[in-house]
Write a protein that holds these residues in place. Structure first.
Motif, PDB file in Angstrom:
ATOM      1  N   UNK A 110      35.338  -5.646  91.080  1.00  0.00           N
ATOM      2  CA  UNK A 110      35.286  -6.318  89.787  1.00  0.00           C
ATOM      3  C   UNK A 110      33.862  -6.408  89.250  1.00  0.00           C
ATOM      4  N   UNK A 111      32.878  -6.371  90.126  1.00  0.00           N
ATOM      5  CA  UNK A 111      31.478  -6.455  89.695  1.00  0.00           C
ATOM      6  C   UNK A 111      30.874  -5.094  89.356  1.00  0.00           C
ATOM      7  N   UNK A 112      31.492  -4.030  89.838  1.00  0.00           N
ATOM      8  CA  UNK A 112      30.929  -2.705  89.543  1.00  0.00           C
ATOM      9  C   UNK A 112      31.714  -1.964  88.467  1.00  0.00           C
ATOM     10  N   UNK A 113      32.844  -2.498  88.051  1.00  0.00           N
ATOM     11  CA  UNK A 113      33.614  -1.888  86.961  1.00  0.00           C
ATOM     12  C   UNK A 113      33.096  -2.454  85.645  1.00  0.00           C
ATOM     13  N   UNK A 114      32.102  -1.810  85.070  1.00  0.00           N
ATOM     14  CA  UNK A 114      31.449  -2.312  83.862  1.00  0.00           C
ATOM     15  C   UNK A 114      31.468  -1.237  82.768  1.00  0.00           C
ATOM     16  N   UNK A 115      32.091  -1.582  81.658  1.00  0.00           N
ATOM     17  CA  UNK A 115      32.157  -0.655  80.534  1.00  0.00           C
ATOM     18  C   UNK A 115      30.754  -0.301  80.060  1.00  0.00           C
ATOM     19  N   UNK A 116      30.518   0.983  79.907  1.00  0.00           N
ATOM     20  CA  UNK A 116      29.210   1.463  79.475  1.00  0.00           C
ATOM     21  C   UNK A 116      28.237   1.678  80.611  1.00  0.00           C
ATOM     22  N   UNK A 117      28.581   1.195  81.802  1.00  0.00           N
ATOM     23  CA  UNK A 117      27.726   1.351  82.979  1.00  0.00           C
ATOM     24  C   UNK A 117      28.349   2.293  84.004  1.00  0.00           C
ATOM     25  N   UNK A 118      29.596   2.038  84.370  1.00  0.00           N
ATOM     26  CA  UNK A 118      30.269   2.881  85.372  1.00  0.00           C
ATOM     27  C   UNK A 118      31.500   3.587  84.797  1.00  0.00           C
ATOM     28  N   UNK A 119      31.917   3.196  83.598  1.00  0.00           N
ATOM     29  CA  UNK A 119      33.020   3.895  82.930  1.00  0.00           C
ATOM     30  C   UNK A 119      32.920   3.652  81.432  1.00  0.00           C
ATOM     31  N   UNK A 120      33.641   4.462  80.686  1.00  0.00           N
ATOM     32  CA  UNK A 120      33.760   4.245  79.248  1.00  0.00           C
ATOM     33  C   UNK A 120      35.111   4.789  78.802  1.00  0.00           C
ATOM     34  N   UNK A 121      35.602   4.257  77.700  1.00  0.00           N
ATOM     35  CA  UNK A 121      36.844   4.765  77.125  1.00  0.00           C
ATOM     36  C   UNK A 121      36.518   5.751  76.016  1.00  0.00           C
ATOM     37  N   UNK A 122      37.227   6.874  76.035  1.00  0.00           N
ATOM     38  CA  UNK A 122      37.058   7.900  75.017  1.00  0.00           C
ATOM     39  C   UNK A 122      38.409   8.141  74.343  1.00  0.00           C
ATOM     40  N   UNK A 123      38.418   9.028  73.369  1.00  0.00           N
ATOM     41  CA  UNK A 123      39.680   9.346  72.683  1.00  0.00           C
ATOM     42  C   UNK A 123      40.672  10.013  73.628  1.00  0.00           C
ATOM     43  N   UNK A 124      40.152  10.526  74.732  1.00  0.00           N
ATOM     44  CA  UNK A 124      41.018  11.172  75.727  1.00  0.00           C
ATOM     45  C   UNK A 124      41.337  10.265  76.907  1.00  0.00           C
ATOM     46  N   UNK A 125      40.889   9.003  76.798  1.00  0.00           N
ATOM     47  CA  UNK A 125      41.148   8.083  77.901  1.00  0.00           C
ATOM     48  C   UNK A 125      39.857   7.699  78.611  1.00  0.00           C
ATOM     49  N   UNK A 126      39.969   6.994  79.739  1.00  0.00           N
ATOM     50  CA  UNK A 126      38.771   6.532  80.440  1.00  0.00           C
ATOM     51  C   UNK A 126      37.997   7.675  81.092  1.00  0.00           C
ATOM     52  N   UNK A 127      36.696   7.507  81.161  1.00  0.00           N
ATOM     53  CA  UNK A 127      35.815   8.497  81.780  1.00  0.00           C
ATOM     54  C   UNK A 127      34.851   7.779  82.725  1.00  0.00           C
ATOM     55  N   UNK A 128      34.811   8.206  83.980  1.00  0.00           N
ATOM     56  CA  UNK A 128      33.876   7.633  84.935  1.00  0.00           C
ATOM     57  C   UNK A 128      32.464   8.096  84.653  1.00  0.00           C
ATOM     58  N   UNK A 129      31.496   7.211  84.819  1.00  0.00           N
ATOM     59  CA  UNK A 129      30.111   7.537  84.481  1.00  0.00           C
ATOM     60  C   UNK A 129      29.218   7.727  85.700  1.00  0.00           C
ATOM     61  N   UNK A 130      29.732   7.433  86.897  1.00  0.00           N
ATOM     62  CA  UNK A 130      28.913   7.645  88.084  1.00  0.00           C
ATOM     63  C   UNK A 130      28.915   9.118  88.471  1.00  0.00           C
ATOM     64  N   UNK A 131      27.777   9.576  88.958  1.00  0.00           N
ATOM     65  CA  UNK A 131      27.700  10.943  89.482  1.00  0.00           C
ATOM     66  C   UNK A 131      28.566  11.031  90.731  1.00  0.00           C
ATOM     67  N   UNK A 132      29.429  12.039  90.778  1.00  0.00           N
ATOM     68  CA  UNK A 132      30.356  12.161  91.910  1.00  0.00           C
ATOM     69  C   UNK A 132      29.595  12.441  93.195  1.00  0.00           C
ATOM     70  N   UNK A 133      30.098  11.917  94.295  1.00  0.00           N
ATOM     71  CA  UNK A 133      29.464  12.076  95.608  1.00  0.00           C
ATOM     72  C   UNK A 133      30.507  11.805  96.673  1.00  0.00           C
ATOM     73  N   UNK A 134      30.276  12.223  97.917  1.00  0.00           N
ATOM     74  CA  UNK A 134      31.269  11.994  98.981  1.00  0.00           C
ATOM     75  C   UNK A 134      31.459  10.508  99.260  1.00  0.00           C
ATOM     76  N   UNK A 135      32.723  10.103  99.388  1.00  0.00           N
ATOM     77  CA  UNK A 135      33.081   8.725  99.732  1.00  0.00           C
ATOM     78  C   UNK A 135      34.000   8.769 100.945  1.00  0.00           C
ATOM     79  N   UNK A 136      33.595   8.122 102.022  1.00  0.00           N
ATOM     80  CA  UNK A 136      34.383   8.078 103.250  1.00  0.00           C
ATOM     81  C   UNK A 136      34.957   6.678 103.416  1.00  0.00           C
TER      82      UNK A 136
END
Length: 201
Positions: A110-136
């Motif tokens: 809940x603290x890292x889901x911030x509009x304009x920081x880690x995601x944004x909504x576009x006309x095509x739906x939500x878009x993640x803003x973090x650079x992708x990287x491996x998550x284990x």
């Protein structure tokens, strides 16, 4: 220099099976990345405050209109997000509590889901803003749930992490840990073998 962010969410701290597995992966990762940096977030030892109205309003208030208290709340969130951005690899230790993720982990999300920081909504739906990287993700469960309707964790974690731009998830499951000593030994041994292989990749 490579950076790894480790987030453990077991209420048992390092004694929890999910923490032990994520710790083992980090140990192996250090061996292969001797100059690497590890950032640790232990959500049992240092819990993230749960989302409430005050925090929610701080996140959605424009920067120029925030009070000092609201700015402190946002700055704390910014620190968590900065750790995610700096990391080259992310590791989660996740036990299953009552068929879900620990509430402390939900509070972190809940603290890292911030509009304009880690995601944004576009006309095509939500878009993640973090650079992708491996998550284990090291998932420890008392019963056996993988691939069943009772496994609410896998879908939820993939959905949330993908929402902020992290799609390269890899799950390591240790299941049946409460179903007898033999089952526990086999599950942990299998997970540890997978960890050795992943860390060397």
């Amino acid at each position: 220099m490579a950076t790894l962010l480790q987030i453990n969410s077991s209420l048992s701290g390092d004694d929890g099976h999910s923490s032990a597995l994520s710790n083992k992966f980090v140990q192996r990762w250090r061996e292969h990345n001797p100059g690497g940096k590890v950032i640790v977030r232990d959500l049992a030892r240092h819990p993230i405050p749960h989302l409430d109205a005050e925090r929610l309003h701080a996140f959605i208030t424009p920067a120029e209109k925030r009070t000092a208290t609201q700015q402190d709340i946002v700055s704390y969130s910014d620190q968590l997000i900065d750790e995610l951005k700096r990391a080259d690899v992310i590791v989660f230790g996740v036990p299953m509590y009552n068929f879900g993720v620990p509430s402390t982990l939900k509070a972190y999300f809940d603290h890292i889901a911030r509009s304009g920081e880690t995601f944004r909504y576009t006309s095509n739906g939500p878009e993640g803003l973090l650079e992708d990287k491996p998550v284990y993700i090291f998932a420890a469960r008392g019963g056996i749930y993988q691939g069943t309707d009772a496994d609410s964790q896998t879908g939820y974690l993939n959905t949330f992490l993908g929402f902020i731009g992290l799609t390269k998830t890899h799950f390591v499951y240790a299941e049946g840990l409460a179903m007898g000593e033999d089952n526990q030994k086999k599950a942990l041994s299998s997970a540890e073998q997978e960890i050795t292989e992943l860390a060397a990749a």
